[in-house]
Motif scaffolding. Sequence first.
Motif, PDB file in Angstrom:
ATOM      1  N   ASP A 146       0.860  -1.181   0.000  1.00 22.45           N
ATOM      2  CA  ASP A 146       0.000   0.000   0.000  1.00 22.45           C
ATOM      3  C   ASP A 146       0.897   1.231   0.000  1.00 22.45           C
ATOM      4  O   ASP A 146       2.136   1.121  -0.024  1.00 22.45           O
ATOM      5  N   ASP A 147       0.294   2.411   0.043  1.00 19.74           N
ATOM      6  CA  ASP A 147       1.090   3.643  -0.010  1.00 19.74           C
ATOM      7  C   ASP A 147       1.989   3.811   1.201  1.00 19.74           C
ATOM      8  O   ASP A 147       3.087   4.384   1.091  1.00 19.74           O
ATOM      9  N   GLU A 148       1.545   3.342   2.375  1.00 21.27           N
ATOM     10  CA  GLU A 148       2.402   3.466   3.551  1.00 21.27           C
ATOM     11  C   GLU A 148       3.687   2.668   3.370  1.00 21.27           C
ATOM     12  O   GLU A 148       4.784   3.166   3.657  1.00 21.27           O
ATOM     13  N   GLU A 149       3.562   1.430   2.895  1.00 20.27           N
ATOM     14  CA  GLU A 149       4.769   0.654   2.639  1.00 20.27           C
ATOM     15  C   GLU A 149       5.574   1.290   1.519  1.00 20.27           C
ATOM     16  O   GLU A 149       6.810   1.334   1.577  1.00 20.27           O
ATOM     17  N   GLY A 150       4.887   1.816   0.509  1.00 19.33           N
ATOM     18  CA  GLY A 150       5.587   2.459  -0.594  1.00 19.33           C
ATOM     19  C   GLY A 150       6.428   3.633  -0.133  1.00 19.33           C
ATOM     20  O   GLY A 150       7.588   3.795  -0.562  1.00 19.33           O
ATOM     21  N   VAL A 151       5.895   4.457   0.749  1.00 20.84           N
ATOM     22  CA  VAL A 151       6.645   5.610   1.244  1.00 20.84           C
ATOM     23  C   VAL A 151       7.802   5.154   2.128  1.00 20.84           C
ATOM     24  O   VAL A 151       8.912   5.713   2.064  1.00 20.84           O
ATOM     25  N   ALA A 152       7.583   4.131   2.931  1.00 24.66           N
ATOM     26  CA  ALA A 152       8.679   3.584   3.735  1.00 24.66           C
ATOM     27  C   ALA A 152       9.809   3.083   2.836  1.00 24.66           C
ATOM     28  O   ALA A 152      10.993   3.244   3.155  1.00 24.66           O
ATOM     29  N   ASN A 198      14.537  13.816  -3.393  1.00 21.14           N
ATOM     30  CA  ASN A 198      13.774  14.540  -2.372  1.00 21.14           C
ATOM     31  C   ASN A 198      14.145  13.985  -1.008  1.00 21.14           C
ATOM     32  O   ASN A 198      14.842  12.980  -0.894  1.00 21.14           O
ATOM     33  N   GLY A 199      13.666  14.652   0.023  1.00 17.53           N
ATOM     34  CA  GLY A 199      13.930  14.196   1.378  1.00 17.53           C
ATOM     35  C   GLY A 199      12.984  13.078   1.778  1.00 17.53           C
ATOM     36  O   GLY A 199      12.070  12.707   1.043  1.00 17.53           O
ATOM     37  N   PRO A 200      13.167  12.505   2.968  1.00 12.74           N
ATOM     38  CA  PRO A 200      12.261  11.465   3.462  1.00 12.74           C
ATOM     39  C   PRO A 200      10.902  12.054   3.844  1.00 12.74           C
ATOM     40  O   PRO A 200      10.775  13.251   4.104  1.00 12.74           O
ATOM     41  N   PHE A 201       9.902  11.196   3.877  1.00 14.84           N
ATOM     42  CA  PHE A 201       8.531  11.586   4.196  1.00 14.84           C
ATOM     43  C   PHE A 201       8.126  10.981   5.542  1.00 14.84           C
ATOM     44  O   PHE A 201       8.544   9.872   5.887  1.00 14.84           O
ATOM     45  N   ALA A 202       7.280  11.696   6.264  1.00 11.26           N
ATOM     46  CA  ALA A 202       6.808  11.187   7.552  1.00 11.26           C
ATOM     47  C   ALA A 202       5.921   9.962   7.372  1.00 11.26           C
ATOM     48  O   ALA A 202       5.972   9.021   8.163  1.00 11.26           O
ATOM     49  N   ASP A 203       5.106  10.000   6.321  1.00  8.28           N
ATOM     50  CA  ASP A 203       4.177   8.906   6.045  1.00  8.28           C
ATOM     51  C   ASP A 203       3.566   9.159   4.670  1.00  8.28           C
ATOM     52  O   ASP A 203       3.952  10.109   3.969  1.00  8.28           O
ATOM     53  N   ALA A 204       2.599   8.316   4.282  1.00  5.90           N
ATOM     54  CA  ALA A 204       1.989   8.461   2.960  1.00  5.90           C
ATOM     55  C   ALA A 204       1.262   9.796   2.829  1.00  5.90           C
ATOM     56  O   ALA A 204       1.293  10.423   1.757  1.00  5.90           O
ATOM     57  N   ALA A 205       0.613  10.240   3.892  1.00  6.63           N
ATOM     58  CA  ALA A 205      -0.094  11.520   3.822  1.00  6.63           C
ATOM     59  C   ALA A 205       0.883  12.657   3.546  1.00  6.63           C
ATOM     60  O   ALA A 205       0.578  13.594   2.786  1.00  6.63           O
ATOM     61  N   ASP A 206       2.063  12.574   4.127  1.00  2.22           N
ATOM     62  CA  ASP A 206       3.087  13.595   3.902  1.00  2.22           C
ATOM     63  C   ASP A 206       3.531  13.585   2.441  1.00  2.22           C
ATOM     64  O   ASP A 206       3.712  14.643   1.822  1.00  2.22           O
ATOM     65  N   HIS A 208       1.745  12.610  -0.168  1.00  5.75           N
ATOM     66  CA  HIS A 208       0.664  13.145  -1.005  1.00  5.75           C
ATOM     67  C   HIS A 208       0.504  14.653  -0.808  1.00  5.75           C
ATOM     68  O   HIS A 208       0.129  15.356  -1.754  1.00  5.75           O
ATOM     69  N   ARG A 209       0.796  15.156   0.401  1.00  2.00           N
ATOM     70  CA  ARG A 209       0.776  16.611   0.602  1.00  2.00           C
ATOM     71  C   ARG A 209       1.814  17.288  -0.280  1.00  2.00           C
ATOM     72  O   ARG A 209       1.559  18.341  -0.866  1.00  2.00           O
ATOM     73  N   LEU A 210       2.999  16.687  -0.359  1.00  2.00           N
ATOM     74  CA  LEU A 210       4.027  17.273  -1.213  1.00  2.00           C
ATOM     75  C   LEU A 210       3.585  17.287  -2.675  1.00  2.00           C
ATOM     76  O   LEU A 210       3.749  18.296  -3.377  1.00  2.00           O
ATOM     77  N   VAL A 211       3.000  16.186  -3.128  1.00  2.00           N
ATOM     78  CA  VAL A 211       2.508  16.151  -4.512  1.00  2.00           C
ATOM     79  C   VAL A 211       1.478  17.259  -4.716  1.00  2.00           C
ATOM     80  O   VAL A 211       1.509  17.985  -5.725  1.00  2.00           O
ATOM     81  N   ASP A 212       0.568  17.417  -3.768  1.00  2.00           N
ATOM     82  CA  ASP A 212      -0.448  18.475  -3.885  1.00  2.00           C
ATOM     83  C   ASP A 212       0.203  19.858  -3.910  1.00  2.00           C
ATOM     84  O   ASP A 212      -0.234  20.748  -4.657  1.00  2.00           O
ATOM     85  N   GLU A 213       1.239  20.051  -3.092  1.00  2.00           N
ATOM     86  CA  GLU A 213       1.920  21.351  -3.070  1.00  2.00           C
ATOM     87  C   GLU A 213       2.644  21.615  -4.390  1.00  2.00           C
ATOM     88  O   GLU A 213       2.657  22.756  -4.874  1.00  2.00           O
ATOM     89  N   VAL A 214       3.240  20.575  -4.968  1.00  2.00           N
ATOM     90  CA  VAL A 214       3.891  20.733  -6.273  1.00  2.00           C
ATOM     91  C   VAL A 214       2.857  21.126  -7.323  1.00  2.00           C
ATOM     92  O   VAL A 214       3.061  22.058  -8.111  1.00  2.00           O
ATOM     93  N   LEU A 215       1.731  20.433  -7.339  1.00  2.00           N
ATOM     94  CA  LEU A 215       0.682  20.741  -8.315  1.00  2.00           C
ATOM     95  C   LEU A 215       0.105  22.136  -8.084  1.00  2.00           C
ATOM     96  O   LEU A 215      -0.235  22.842  -9.044  1.00  2.00           O
ATOM     97  N   ALA A 216       0.017  22.547  -6.821  1.00  2.00           N
ATOM     98  CA  ALA A 216      -0.570  23.855  -6.503  1.00  2.00           C
ATOM     99  C   ALA A 216       0.267  25.011  -7.024  1.00  2.00           C
ATOM    100  O   ALA A 216      -0.249  26.117  -7.217  1.00  2.00           O
ATOM    101  N   THR A 217       1.540  24.781  -7.271  1.00  2.00           N
ATOM    102  CA  THR A 217       2.377  25.850  -7.827  1.00  2.00           C
ATOM    103  C   THR A 217       2.016  26.151  -9.283  1.00  2.00           C
ATOM    104  O   THR A 217       2.434  27.181  -9.822  1.00  2.00           O
ATOM    105  N   GLU A 218       1.287  25.229  -9.925  1.00  2.00           N
ATOM    106  CA  GLU A 218       0.933  25.340 -11.349  1.00  2.00           C
ATOM    107  C   GLU A 218       2.182  25.467 -12.222  1.00  2.00           C
ATOM    108  O   GLU A 218       2.160  26.064 -13.297  1.00  2.00           O
ATOM    109  N   THR A 219       3.264  24.854 -11.750  1.00  2.00           N
ATOM    110  CA  THR A 219       4.509  24.812 -12.521  1.00  2.00           C
ATOM    111  C   THR A 219       4.566  23.576 -13.396  1.00  2.00           C
ATOM    112  O   THR A 219       5.095  23.621 -14.509  1.00  2.00           O
ATOM    113  N   VAL A 220       4.045  22.450 -12.915  1.00  2.00           N
ATOM    114  CA  VAL A 220       3.965  21.228 -13.719  1.00  2.00           C
ATOM    115  C   VAL A 220       2.523  21.054 -14.178  1.00  2.00           C
ATOM    116  O   VAL A 220       1.589  21.606 -13.578  1.00  2.00           O
ATOM    117  N   LEU A 221       2.349  20.270 -15.241  1.00  2.00           N
ATOM    118  CA  LEU A 221       1.020  20.170 -15.839  1.00  2.00           C
ATOM    119  C   LEU A 221       0.074  19.301 -15.029  1.00  2.00           C
ATOM    120  O   LEU A 221      -1.122  19.584 -14.953  1.00  2.00           O
TER     121      LEU A 221
END
Length: 387
Positions: A146-152, A198-206, A208-221
């Motif tokens: 799952d995503d938790e194992e994936g992030v680990a 990139n740096g390490p993530f606290a968990d899967a939610a962390d 996905h937050r980074l992905v959302d922040e990257v998308l929110a910049t409207e720099t990538v499509l």
Amino acid sequence: MGVEEELLVVDANGRPVPKGPQALDVASRAGEGEDVNLHDRAEHGEVETPETAHLMPELKAQQLELGTPVCSTLDDVRRELRHWRGRADAAASAVGARVAALATSPVAVEPVPTEGERYARLNEAFGLTAWDVLTCGCHVHVSVADDEEGVAVLNRIRVWLPVLTAMTANSPYWRGRDTAYASFRSQVWHRWPSAGPNGPFADAADYHRLVDEVLATETVLDTGMIYFDARLSAKWPTVEVRTADVALRVEDAVTLSGIVRGLVETAAREARAGGAVPHMRPEVLRLAAWRAGRSGLSGNLVHPPTGRPAPATDVLAELVDSIRPALSDAGDEQAVEQGVRAILERGTGADLQRRVHRETGDPAAVVRAAVEATHEDADRATAEATG
């Protein structure tokens, strides 16, 4: 696991030619598989495909991409890569070209964009970064629970990813010049704003937050442009490792796949056992990635446990030792050891390219040698089967 490879479409003079879309049309008419049709899937973004084998277009018309189905063993990977490299080459041959597993072109070339709305948006948004890029990589997907194992897993494998660039280095030339890099593709790739470590993530939610922040910049499509060195697949329950050049030989791609699966499984086990996440800052990882692209296996790499330089052969040996229990449990230990030994003895794709150029002085001869090496494993298998 599943493997995606990007290939160059070249003519008899070694020049990349914009016949990828024509070759895909031929393959589609020949019924090479339900996924060989293609602008729909390409327009959606970077299509991730461990589920079904297929051929696809890429950003430039001088390219084709192949993807394997889900593979359980390295023998499966070997068979599928032989098969789909052969299918891609047959389609290219039908329009007067061949395919070569080269991560950049040894011959000077002007990239030609593939038609399509998304490709047009990429070219408009990123200018010379998009116009100039004609590079071919290899991406390996490995399943996770799952995503938790994936992030680990992502947290633990990140320090080793530059070693994969070094062992697959296959792009010493750019615009007809020797760049003095073993993998110049890796340098070109890092021009994209979302590419790199990139740096390490606290968990899967962390994560996905980074992905959302990257998308929110409207720099990538879109999420297809989350070009991290390794990422969670947006479509499949996998970790996708993206740092390798496309390997010149099938056997080297098989070795890469075995090492990536061993890394993922080892990291998952360490996470379940409560093992610590290795410490290395993203800034140092970026230096390690640069070092790997510069010298490949011929010089020093940044040693993950120490952050200090060490001979590339020693670092690669330590990587294999660190994943040995997972390799053994998967039945991959012997194949990976033999594959690593072969790479160290005969050199990387970059070494072969430079050797041919020293002997001939002819960039076209380099491409012809690469075409032969791209298919030599399949040709040998056919010869053995027919006696």
